[in-house]
Design an enzyme around this catalytic site. Structure first.
Site, PDB file in Angstrom:
ATOM      1  N   HIS A 165     -27.454   2.044  -1.189  1.00  0.00           N
ATOM      2  CA  HIS A 165     -26.105   1.621  -0.929  1.00  0.00           C
ATOM      3  C   HIS A 165     -25.261   2.946  -0.310  1.00  0.00           C
ATOM      4  O   HIS A 165     -25.509   4.092  -0.288  1.00  0.00           O
ATOM      5  CB  HIS A 165     -25.173   1.498  -2.328  1.00  0.00           C
ATOM      6  CG  HIS A 165     -23.851   0.717  -2.124  1.00  0.00           C
ATOM      7  ND1 HIS A 165     -23.076   1.268  -1.287  1.00  0.00           N
ATOM      8  CD2 HIS A 165     -23.635  -0.449  -2.404  1.00  0.00           C
ATOM      9  CE1 HIS A 165     -21.759   0.424  -1.244  1.00  0.00           C
ATOM     10  NE2 HIS A 165     -22.307  -0.677  -1.987  1.00  0.00           N
TER      11      HIS A 165
ATOM     12  N   ASP B   5       0.746  -1.151  -0.087  1.00  0.00           N
ATOM     13  CA  ASP B   5      -0.023   0.194  -0.023  1.00  0.00           C
ATOM     14  C   ASP B   5       1.002   1.236  -0.024  1.00  0.00           C
ATOM     15  O   ASP B   5       1.991   1.325   0.557  1.00  0.00           O
ATOM     16  CB  ASP B   5      -1.009   0.121   1.212  1.00  0.00           C
ATOM     17  CG  ASP B   5      -2.170   0.851   1.348  1.00  0.00           C
ATOM     18  OD1 ASP B   5      -3.231   0.534   0.682  1.00  0.00           O
ATOM     19  OD2 ASP B   5      -1.650   2.280   1.399  1.00  0.00           O
TER      20      ASP B   5
ATOM     21  N   CYS C 227     -19.878  -6.270  -3.687  1.00  0.00           N
ATOM     22  CA  CYS C 227     -20.660  -6.514  -2.699  1.00  0.00           C
ATOM     23  C   CYS C 227     -22.188  -6.722  -3.231  1.00  0.00           C
ATOM     24  O   CYS C 227     -22.865  -7.390  -2.720  1.00  0.00           O
ATOM     25  CB  CYS C 227     -20.548  -5.224  -1.738  1.00  0.00           C
ATOM     26  SG  CYS C 227     -20.845  -3.652  -2.153  1.00  0.00           S
TER      27      CYS C 227
END
Length: 335
Positions: free
Chosen positions: A179, A35, A152
């Site tokens: 959402h 990252d 998702c």
């Protein structure tokens, strides 16, 4: 045991780490993270989370590692995934791709070029094998190299659409994902991206948004290819979402018949749950199912020969999705 590398330690990457640590599964051993942020910042964001609270672990960092419960996990900051020394330094077997950038077979090939054996992508990734736990996870094979777990919303939609189609035949449908807002949106109005609506303040607006779930469903359930369409409405909550499917079925049904047909598929099913307690969005936060069917919202509207059926699943768009992804990751690790 499979050694796991996590590329991207944002919302999904950190939730994935939390889930794997909680499971304490010897087949899933996180050994490295990539990252573009310092280990100190990653440790802080892992420990303190505004949605899920303080992480129940001893978390610290060194110049090149996270240290969690005394275990050192090497942290890299490589922009080019092909240059991450996953294997040379850490013996990584499977990369969990969570950046949102390496979302195709061609792009994720970089992890294989770096020596990893497999890649699991935490997003829709085009025309590649796309797996949803409890729907088509039986397609997992030893020779898989790059797979996607969809989004998702794909995980929230797939079991509902799959079992409706299995029981009644799903002719055509459209979805609306109500959402929670995400980090891709703006904190305040401003020119962040080229599309207008996502540039508006996420915490004070309901914002129409695209979703790839309907198009991805054909990769998960081939017989529904081209049968579904849909979009999202991003709303001002930090987590907890609901997927609404409006469909035309091949058989005439009542709401009770729909609920009675779906319920058996949710029993003892870790990926597809059932809740008839009239819950709201905050109640789904932390739920480990990819989708939770809500029978209290099932509706059937009929007028002569015409019939429209409306069904719903709740989903924790972060943690529930991650739990499904880790189920797929585990199966890929032992395939």
């Amino acid at each position: 045991m499979a050694n796991i590398g996590i590329n991207g330690f944002g919302r999904i990457g950190r939730d994935s780490f939390r889930r794997m640590l909680a499971l304490n599964d010897p087949d899933l051993n996180v050994v490295a993270i990539n990252d573009l942020t310092s280990p100190a910042m990653l440790a802080y964001l892992l420990k303190y989370d505004s949605t899920f609270g303080i992480f129940d672990a001893d978390v610290s960092s060194t110049d090149d590692s996270l240290v969690v419960n005394g275990k050192k996990i090497r942290v890299y900051a490589e922009r080019n995934a092909a240059q991450i020394p996953w294997v040379a330094n850490d013996g990584v077997d499977i990369v969990l791709e969570c950046t949102g950038f390496y979302t195709s077979k061609e792009k994720s090939q970089a992890h294989l070029d770096a020596g990893a054996k497999k890649v699991v992508i935490s997003a829709p990734a085009g025309p590649i094998k796309t797996l949803v736990e409890g729907v088509n996870d039986d397609l997992i094979a030893h020779d898989d190299q790059i797979v996607s777990v969809g989004s998702c919303t794909t995980n929230a939609l797939a079991p509902m659409a799959y079992f409706l189609n299995k029981e009644f035949g799903l002719e055509v449908g459209t979805i609306t994902a109500i959402h929670a807002f995400t980090s891709s949106q703006n904190l305040l109005d401003g020119p962040k991206g080229k599309n207008f609506r996502p540039n508006r303040t996420a915490s004070s607006n309901t914002i129409p948004h695209s979703t790839g779930a309907a198009s991805a469903i054909g990769l998960v359930i081939p017989e529904l290819e081209g049968h579904l369409n849909g979009h999202a409405q991003r709303v001002a909550v930090i987590d907890g979402s609901i997927c609404e499917l409006v469909s035309i079925l091949d058989k005439k049904v009542t709401a009770d018949e729909v609920n009675a047909a779906i319920k058996p598929y949710t029993e003892n099913n870790p990926a597809f749950g059932w809740n008839e307690d009239e819950i709201v969005s905050s109640d789904i936060i932390g739920d480990t199912h990819g989708a939770v069917f809500d029978p209290t919202q099932t509706e059937v509207t009929q007028n002569g020969d015409f019939q429209v059926v409306k069904t719903h699943t709740w989903f924790d768009n972060e943690f529930g999705f991650v739990c499904n992804m880790i189920r797929i990751l585990k199966k890929e690790a032992v395939a």
